[in-house]
Scaffold this motif. Sequence first.
Motif, PDB file in Angstrom:
ATOM      1  N   HIS A  35       1.134  -1.122  -0.414  1.00  0.00           N
ATOM      2  CA  HIS A  35       0.036  -0.140   0.426  1.00  0.00           C
ATOM      3  C   HIS A  35       0.879   1.505  -0.033  1.00  0.00           C
ATOM      4  N   LEU A  36       0.216   2.103  -0.602  1.00  0.00           N
ATOM      5  CA  LEU A  36       1.264   3.457  -1.247  1.00  0.00           C
ATOM      6  C   LEU A  36       0.462   4.828  -1.103  1.00  0.00           C
ATOM      7  N   VAL A  37       0.851   5.342  -0.601  1.00  0.00           N
ATOM      8  CA  VAL A  37      -0.050   7.347   0.180  1.00  0.00           C
ATOM      9  C   VAL A  37       0.979   7.808  -1.280  1.00  0.00           C
ATOM     10  N   PRO A  38       0.177   8.838  -1.479  1.00  0.00           N
ATOM     11  CA  PRO A  38       0.265   9.581  -2.329  1.00  0.00           C
ATOM     12  C   PRO A  38       1.756  10.342  -2.692  1.00  0.00           C
ATOM     13  N   GLY A  39       2.837   9.651  -3.704  1.00  0.00           N
ATOM     14  CA  GLY A  39       3.797  10.449  -3.982  1.00  0.00           C
ATOM     15  C   GLY A  39       4.517   9.144  -4.651  1.00  0.00           C
ATOM     16  N   ARG A  40       5.917   9.643  -4.818  1.00  0.00           N
ATOM     17  CA  ARG A  40       6.964   9.162  -5.457  1.00  0.00           C
ATOM     18  C   ARG A  40       7.830   8.284  -5.499  1.00  0.00           C
ATOM     19  N   TYR A  41       7.589   7.278  -5.439  1.00  0.00           N
ATOM     20  CA  TYR A  41       8.277   6.012  -4.775  1.00  0.00           C
ATOM     21  C   TYR A  41       9.314   5.362  -6.564  1.00  0.00           C
ATOM     22  N   ASP A  42      10.657   5.722  -6.391  1.00  0.00           N
ATOM     23  CA  ASP A  42      11.103   4.447  -6.741  1.00  0.00           C
ATOM     24  C   ASP A  42      11.444   3.268  -6.970  1.00  0.00           C
ATOM     25  N   THR A  43      12.459   2.667  -7.724  1.00  0.00           N
ATOM     26  CA  THR A  43      12.621   1.303  -7.222  1.00  0.00           C
ATOM     27  C   THR A  43      13.076   0.667  -6.511  1.00  0.00           C
ATOM     28  N   SER A  44      14.159   1.589  -5.101  1.00  0.00           N
ATOM     29  CA  SER A  44      14.313   0.706  -3.428  1.00  0.00           C
ATOM     30  C   SER A  44      13.568   1.555  -2.443  1.00  0.00           C
ATOM     31  N   ASP A  45      12.560   2.145  -3.385  1.00  0.00           N
ATOM     32  CA  ASP A  45      11.302   2.970  -2.384  1.00  0.00           C
ATOM     33  C   ASP A  45       9.939   1.676  -2.329  1.00  0.00           C
ATOM     34  N   LEU A  46      10.216   0.803  -3.133  1.00  0.00           N
ATOM     35  CA  LEU A  46       8.589  -0.132  -4.071  1.00  0.00           C
ATOM     36  C   LEU A  46       9.348  -1.705  -2.623  1.00  0.00           C
ATOM     37  N   LYS A  47       8.560  -2.436  -2.292  1.00  0.00           N
ATOM     38  CA  LYS A  47       9.012  -3.450  -1.341  1.00  0.00           C
ATOM     39  C   LYS A  47       8.274  -4.711  -2.262  1.00  0.00           C
ATOM     40  N   ILE A  48       8.020  -4.723  -3.572  1.00  0.00           N
ATOM     41  CA  ILE A  48       7.486  -5.711  -3.917  1.00  0.00           C
ATOM     42  C   ILE A  48       8.556  -5.480  -5.218  1.00  0.00           C
ATOM     43  N   PRO A  49       9.032  -6.136  -5.728  1.00  0.00           N
ATOM     44  CA  PRO A  49      10.009  -6.711  -6.325  1.00  0.00           C
ATOM     45  C   PRO A  49      10.310  -6.162  -7.522  1.00  0.00           C
ATOM     46  N   ASN A  50      11.135  -5.452  -8.447  1.00  0.00           N
ATOM     47  CA  ASN A  50      11.349  -4.592  -9.935  1.00  0.00           C
ATOM     48  C   ASN A  50      10.434  -5.555 -11.117  1.00  0.00           C
ATOM     49  N   ASP A  51      10.043  -4.781 -11.214  1.00  0.00           N
ATOM     50  CA  ASP A  51       9.259  -5.621 -12.938  1.00  0.00           C
ATOM     51  C   ASP A  51       8.194  -6.696 -12.027  1.00  0.00           C
ATOM     52  N   SER A  52       7.446  -6.336 -11.585  1.00  0.00           N
ATOM     53  CA  SER A  52       6.542  -7.914 -11.486  1.00  0.00           C
ATOM     54  C   SER A  52       5.232  -6.779 -10.895  1.00  0.00           C
ATOM     55  N   ILE A  53       4.629  -5.594 -11.088  1.00  0.00           N
ATOM     56  CA  ILE A  53       3.241  -5.557 -10.972  1.00  0.00           C
ATOM     57  C   ILE A  53       2.117  -5.838 -11.548  1.00  0.00           C
ATOM     58  N   SER A  54       0.863  -6.488 -10.673  1.00  0.00           N
ATOM     59  CA  SER A  54       0.608  -7.558 -12.010  1.00  0.00           C
ATOM     60  C   SER A  54      -1.324  -6.794 -11.847  1.00  0.00           C
ATOM     61  N   SER A  55      -1.251  -6.188 -10.926  1.00  0.00           N
ATOM     62  CA  SER A  55      -2.553  -5.204 -10.766  1.00  0.00           C
ATOM     63  C   SER A  55      -2.558  -3.927  -9.876  1.00  0.00           C
ATOM     64  N   VAL A  56      -3.428  -2.836  -9.755  1.00  0.00           N
ATOM     65  CA  VAL A  56      -3.427  -2.099  -9.030  1.00  0.00           C
ATOM     66  C   VAL A  56      -4.535  -1.733  -8.797  1.00  0.00           C
ATOM     67  N   ASP A  57      -4.780  -1.097  -7.440  1.00  0.00           N
ATOM     68  CA  ASP A  57      -6.083  -0.783  -7.358  1.00  0.00           C
ATOM     69  C   ASP A  57      -6.240   1.108  -6.425  1.00  0.00           C
ATOM     70  N   VAL A  58      -6.901   1.517  -7.954  1.00  0.00           N
ATOM     71  CA  VAL A  58      -6.194   3.437  -7.719  1.00  0.00           C
ATOM     72  C   VAL A  58      -7.821   3.485  -6.990  1.00  0.00           C
ATOM     73  N   PRO A  59      -8.044   4.409  -5.634  1.00  0.00           N
ATOM     74  CA  PRO A  59      -9.076   4.536  -4.756  1.00  0.00           C
ATOM     75  C   PRO A  59      -9.602   5.692  -6.072  1.00  0.00           C
ATOM     76  N   LYS A  60     -10.995   6.180  -5.640  1.00  0.00           N
ATOM     77  CA  LYS A  60     -11.549   7.154  -7.247  1.00  0.00           C
ATOM     78  C   LYS A  60     -10.716   8.914  -5.899  1.00  0.00           C
ATOM     79  N   GLY A  61     -10.203   9.284  -7.430  1.00  0.00           N
ATOM     80  CA  GLY A  61      -9.787  10.443  -7.450  1.00  0.00           C
ATOM     81  C   GLY A  61      -8.713  10.743  -8.025  1.00  0.00           C
ATOM     82  N   LEU A  62      -8.146   9.567  -7.685  1.00  0.00           N
ATOM     83  CA  LEU A  62      -6.126   9.574  -8.192  1.00  0.00           C
ATOM     84  C   LEU A  62      -6.553   8.965  -9.046  1.00  0.00           C
ATOM     85  N   LYS A  63      -5.151   9.603  -9.590  1.00  0.00           N
ATOM     86  CA  LYS A  63      -3.932   7.881 -10.542  1.00  0.00           C
ATOM     87  C   LYS A  63      -2.974   7.824 -10.047  1.00  0.00           C
TER      88      LYS A  63
END
Length: 101
Positions: A35-63
């Motif tokens: 889970h992330l709050v609004p901001g910018r997250y580079d590879t080192s900030d993500l706990k999920i391994p690089n090149d592995s995101i398969s789904s994204v849950d985006v709250p209404k009003g955000l992108k």
Amino acid sequence: MWPSQSTSPAWGWAEAATLRLLFSREPRFGGQSQHLVPGRYDTSDLKIPNDSISSVDVPKGLKVTLFEHSGFRGASAVIKADTGDLGASSFDNTASSVEKI
């Protein structure tokens, strides 16, 4: 707490903390997630391994903008709604950095 945060969102930080985004390694929000709050997250900030995101849950009003490479470089994709399976796009298991606003 706010990695690479360069601008403040229109809402306050306490409210922003409730507008969480879910990234998952598997389609339909399965597997390892973060889970992330609004901001910018580079590879080192993500706990999920690089090149592995398969789904994204985006709250209404955000992108979310997914970037192909670290440092917010390369091809990008803007996601404005829940996407349970990025397999239909060119960004399944491709993103290395993320911007959420």
